[in-house]
Design a protein around this motif. Structure first.
Motif, PDB file in Angstrom:
ATOM      1  N   ARG A  94       0.818  -1.213   0.000  1.00  0.00           N
ATOM      2  CA  ARG A  94       0.000   0.000   0.000  1.00  0.00           C
ATOM      3  C   ARG A  94       0.852   1.263   0.000  1.00  0.00           C
ATOM      4  O   ARG A  94       0.383   2.329  -0.427  1.00  0.00           O
ATOM      5  CB  ARG A  94      -0.891  -0.024   1.239  1.00  0.00           C
ATOM      6  N   SER A  95       2.103   1.164   0.429  1.00  0.00           N
ATOM      7  CA  SER A  95       2.953   2.345   0.613  1.00  0.00           C
ATOM      8  C   SER A  95       3.864   2.626  -0.573  1.00  0.00           C
ATOM      9  O   SER A  95       4.708   3.517  -0.489  1.00  0.00           O
ATOM     10  CB  SER A  95       3.817   2.161   1.873  1.00  0.00           C
ATOM     11  N   PRO A  97       5.362   4.248  -3.802  1.00  0.00           N
ATOM     12  CA  PRO A  97       5.164   5.608  -4.335  1.00  0.00           C
ATOM     13  C   PRO A  97       4.376   5.567  -5.643  1.00  0.00           C
ATOM     14  O   PRO A  97       4.633   4.749  -6.518  1.00  0.00           O
ATOM     15  CB  PRO A  97       6.593   6.113  -4.546  1.00  0.00           C
ATOM     16  N   LEU A 144       1.872   5.204   5.486  1.00  0.00           N
ATOM     17  CA  LEU A 144       0.589   5.098   4.807  1.00  0.00           C
ATOM     18  C   LEU A 144       0.013   6.486   4.557  1.00  0.00           C
ATOM     19  O   LEU A 144       0.188   7.406   5.376  1.00  0.00           O
ATOM     20  CB  LEU A 144      -0.391   4.272   5.638  1.00  0.00           C
ATOM     21  N   PRO A 145      -0.671   6.679   3.449  1.00  0.00           N
ATOM     22  CA  PRO A 145      -1.144   8.028   3.099  1.00  0.00           C
ATOM     23  C   PRO A 145      -2.044   8.663   4.151  1.00  0.00           C
ATOM     24  O   PRO A 145      -2.037   9.880   4.329  1.00  0.00           O
ATOM     25  CB  PRO A 145      -1.902   7.791   1.782  1.00  0.00           C
ATOM     26  N   ARG A 146      -2.850   7.872   4.851  1.00  0.00           N
ATOM     27  CA  ARG A 146      -3.815   8.438   5.784  1.00  0.00           C
ATOM     28  C   ARG A 146      -3.307   8.525   7.221  1.00  0.00           C
ATOM     29  O   ARG A 146      -4.073   8.867   8.129  1.00  0.00           O
ATOM     30  CB  ARG A 146      -5.094   7.606   5.753  1.00  0.00           C
ATOM     31  N   GLY A 269       8.678  12.035  -2.111  1.00  0.00           N
ATOM     32  CA  GLY A 269       7.475  11.221  -2.072  1.00  0.00           C
ATOM     33  C   GLY A 269       7.726   9.734  -1.930  1.00  0.00           C
ATOM     34  O   GLY A 269       6.776   8.946  -1.921  1.00  0.00           O
TER      35      GLY A 269
END
Length: 691
Positions: A94-95, A97, A144-146, A269
């Motif tokens: 999930r991580s 880029p 993680l994005p959130r 990023g």
């Protein structure tokens, strides 16, 4: 689906490998927790026996987990560890880029889980019952994005309380201007440490005062298991104040260089890569970095390296091999190379932290590497050939580092399978009787007669012994090296049937163990190693090195025949072609004369080589040797050649029968804005193609 099935099979196999052990042999490091003197039962200090190496906070908070492990004899612990590995693999996938292609998103999770389960750190964690996956997972959750800044600070602080070197992540947060999260990480670490100090003041004083954050705990720091700069310096003989001073200098250099790189990639990023680099720095500068703590190195495979598409696999393959295979599989057991193999995880961590030039997402080569020239699937007279139509054959020279790694690992696998093939003496000798009976029926049983001649002729015996022990590896490796340098397309064409033939030979070794003539006890003379004591199960020097019942087929003949075929095809001179043809014939004479093989073994070697070329044709449609194409002239070189030819009127006309003057079509291109040099360069290129 296939990758998910593979990941599931690997995970189940790893759990089963632990649970099928007797209870007193599984999860041996878990005894630190559940043993009579473990964390759960100890009345004195956790560090009295130096077997517990964690922080006082880890000893405090992990007791409930180990209580469950104690009650279930490690079953809950094993499946809990497996669950953590699966979660870590999903978080890593999930991580990645972005932007991520649909194909990558489909294979990322099962591939990550498979690589994690196969890695030595995770296998070590399963086997010993360690908790090292927990701090890694806590930190990786922050990318993680959130994940908010507050959550990231708390997660990193707790991870650092379990493994103090991970406080470096708080430094990275500060440097990328997430300073509230960095302060929260430090505060969380302080609170957790204070709680442990309040609950276990004596243990905390021992850990932070006497051992200074872990120095001197566990196994000796100079053991090979400690893959840190401190362990490396001790292993090479640097001790005392000099070692501490040098360690301080090296640690500061690694921290400065590594954290600067981590900050750069975090701002780019690539948060997961930044985490892997920071974790690698923590491994290098920690006083001890045991195998179960080295998972950070594997996460560095997410970094992209190389301008060419053919170079992109080098770094991931190198890391996966270093983190999945032992030192003997990585490098030959040679003294100089052995030191590299012994310290492969540390060297990989230092490379990830300080050396490897990972691409930035702003680089034009991030998503568009220089393509590898490929050929379309070959056409054949048979409609069903080739079977693998989706594969396109690369035409350029393969990456040398990748080739060397694959050759080394392939040879290790060959040696391992050959050494573990069935070696029952009775079965092997029975097969030897079968071969001799068949040769007698065919009237080709010349082994005893020819071996007697060789044994009684001093110069012939010495020559054949030297030939047998030298040429088997020297000639094939030299030929492969020459093809790689001078004939890259032919190298790709030639290596595939060699690999197929070797795999078929391994199948033969496994299915048909065969005692060579020298081990049959029928009067054959082992010209190279002397008489063998057949009454001793471990007779002879060679039995300690490899399986001596792997005689059918003969790879000496197989590899030499492959060399002979390739030399006869590519050699430019008749005398070289003749030598190529004679090489397998001479090898056959040597293996029979030294009593190492039967005549039918040589036939088997020829069969597997023929089968190797046939399999290449069936799978890839590749029959004859490909044409080597000269690289096209660059625009600058083409213009330069055109100018030179313009100074020598009639040169092209004299060589190729063409006129130098531009024809109507040429004049049209020049009039449309194309330079005369470009047009001349095109004419030169066309002329060269005709020539």
């Amino acid at each position: 689906m296939a990758l998910w099935l593979l990941a599931g099979m690997l995970a189940v196999r790893q759990a089963a490998a632990v649970l099928r052990l007797p209870p007193d042999e599984r999860l041996t490091d878990l005894e630190t927790w559940i043993g009579d003197q473990g964390v759960l039962h100890v009345s004195g200090s956790l560090y009295d026996g130096d077997s517990f190496t964690g922080t006082p906070f880890s000893g405090l908070v992990l007791k409930p987990l180990t209580r469950a492990a104690e009650q279930s004899l490690g079953v809950a612990w094993t499946f809990g560890t497996l669950l953590l590995v699966v979660v870590l693999g999903l978080v890593v996938a999930r991580s990645l880029p972005g932007p991520v292609s649909r194909r990558t998103s489909l294979i990322a999770a099962p591939l990550a889980i498979s690589l994690l389960v196969l890695s030595l750190p995770v296998r070590n964690t399963f086997t010993l019952g360690q908790t090292s996956i927990i701090p890694v997972l806590l930190v990786v959750l922050t990318v993680l994005p959130r994940t908010s800044g507050r959550q990231a600070g708390v997660l990193i602080g707790v991870a650092a309380a379990l493994q103090p070197a991970l406080l470096l992540f708080a430094v990275v947060l500060w440097l990328i201007e997430r300073r509230r999260a960095a302060v929260l990480a430090g505060a969380t670490f302080a609170v957790c440490t204070a709680l442990a100090w309040a609950a276990m003041p004596h243990d905390s004083g021992t850990y932070w005062g006497h051992h200074i954050g872990g120095f001197g705990l566990g196994a000796p720091a100079d053991s090979l298991a400690n893959q840190s700069l401190h362990g490396l310096l001790l292993r090479i003989g640097v001790e005392g104040p000099m070692e501490l001073g040098l360690l301080a200098v090296l640690a500061v250099a690694v921290v400065v260089i590594g954290l600067r790189r981590a900050v750069r990639y975090a701002r780019d990023g690539q948060l997961l890569l930044a985490a892997a680099i920071t974790g690698s720095v923590a491994l290098a500068v920690s006083p001890t970095s045991w195998q179960h703590q080295q998972l950070w190195i594997l996460l560095a495979v997410v970094g992209r390296v190389g301008r060419r598409g053919s170079d992109r696999l080098v770094w991931p393959v190198l890391v996966v091999l270093a983190m999945s295979l032992n030192r003997t599989a990585l490098l030959p057991d040679i003294e100089i190379l052995g030191h590299i193999g012994y310290n492969a995880p540390l060297l990989a961590a230092l490379a990830a932290a300080c050396l490897v030039p990972f691409l930035s997402r702003t680089s034009p080569r991030w998503d568009d590497p220089e393509p590898t020239p490929v050929a379309e699937p070959a056409k054949s007279r048979f409609a069903w050939v080739p079977l693998l139509r989706v594969l396109k054959r690369p035409l350029s020279r393969p990456n040398l580092m990748l080739e060397l790694m694959l050759i080394r690992v392939g040879y290790f696998a060959y040696s391992w399978i050959r050494g573990h093939a069935p070696d029952e003496r009775g079965v092997a000798e029975g097969h030897g009787d079968q071969v001799l009976t068949l040769e007698g029926w065919l009237h080709i049983d010349i082994e005893h007669w020819f071996n007697a001649i060789v044994a009684d002729t001093g110069w012939l015996k010495d020559f054949m012994n030297w030939y047998y022990s030298t040429f088997h590896f020297l000639i094939p490796l030299s030929l492969l090296g020459w093809l790689y340098l001078r004939r890259p397309a032919t190298y790709r064409w030639a290596r595939t049937p060699l690999a197929f033939a070797t795999l078929l030979a391994l199948v033969g070794f496994w299915l048909y163990p065969l005692a060579p003539p020298r081990l049959m006890g029928l009067g054959y003379v082992d010209t190279a190693h002397g008489p063998q004591d057949l009454s001793n199960p471990d007779f002879g020097v060679l039995t300690k090195l490899s399986n001596q019942y792997a005689a059918m087929p003969s790879l000496h003949v197989g590899w030499s025949l492959w060399c002979g075929v390739v030399i006869a095809i590519v050699a430019p001179y008749i005398w070289a072609k003749v030598l190529g043809i004679l090489y397998p014939l001479l090898t056959t004479a040597v293996i029979v004369g030294t009593a190492n093989h039967y005549v039918l073994d040589a036939v088997g070697g020829a069969v597997i080589v023929a089968a190797g070329f046939a399999l290449q044709y069936v799978f890839l449609g590749v029959g004859g040797r490909p044409h080597e194409e000269a690289p096209p002239l660059s625009a600058t070189m083409g213009a330069a050649v055109a100018r030179v030819r313009g100074l020598v009127p009639g040169l092209v006309r004299q060589r190729g029968g063409e006129h130098d003057d531009a024809g109507p079509a040429e004049q049209t291109r020049i009039g449309a804005g194309e330079s005369p040099e470009k047009g001349a360069g095109a004419r030169v290129e066309r002329h060269d193609q005709r020539v």
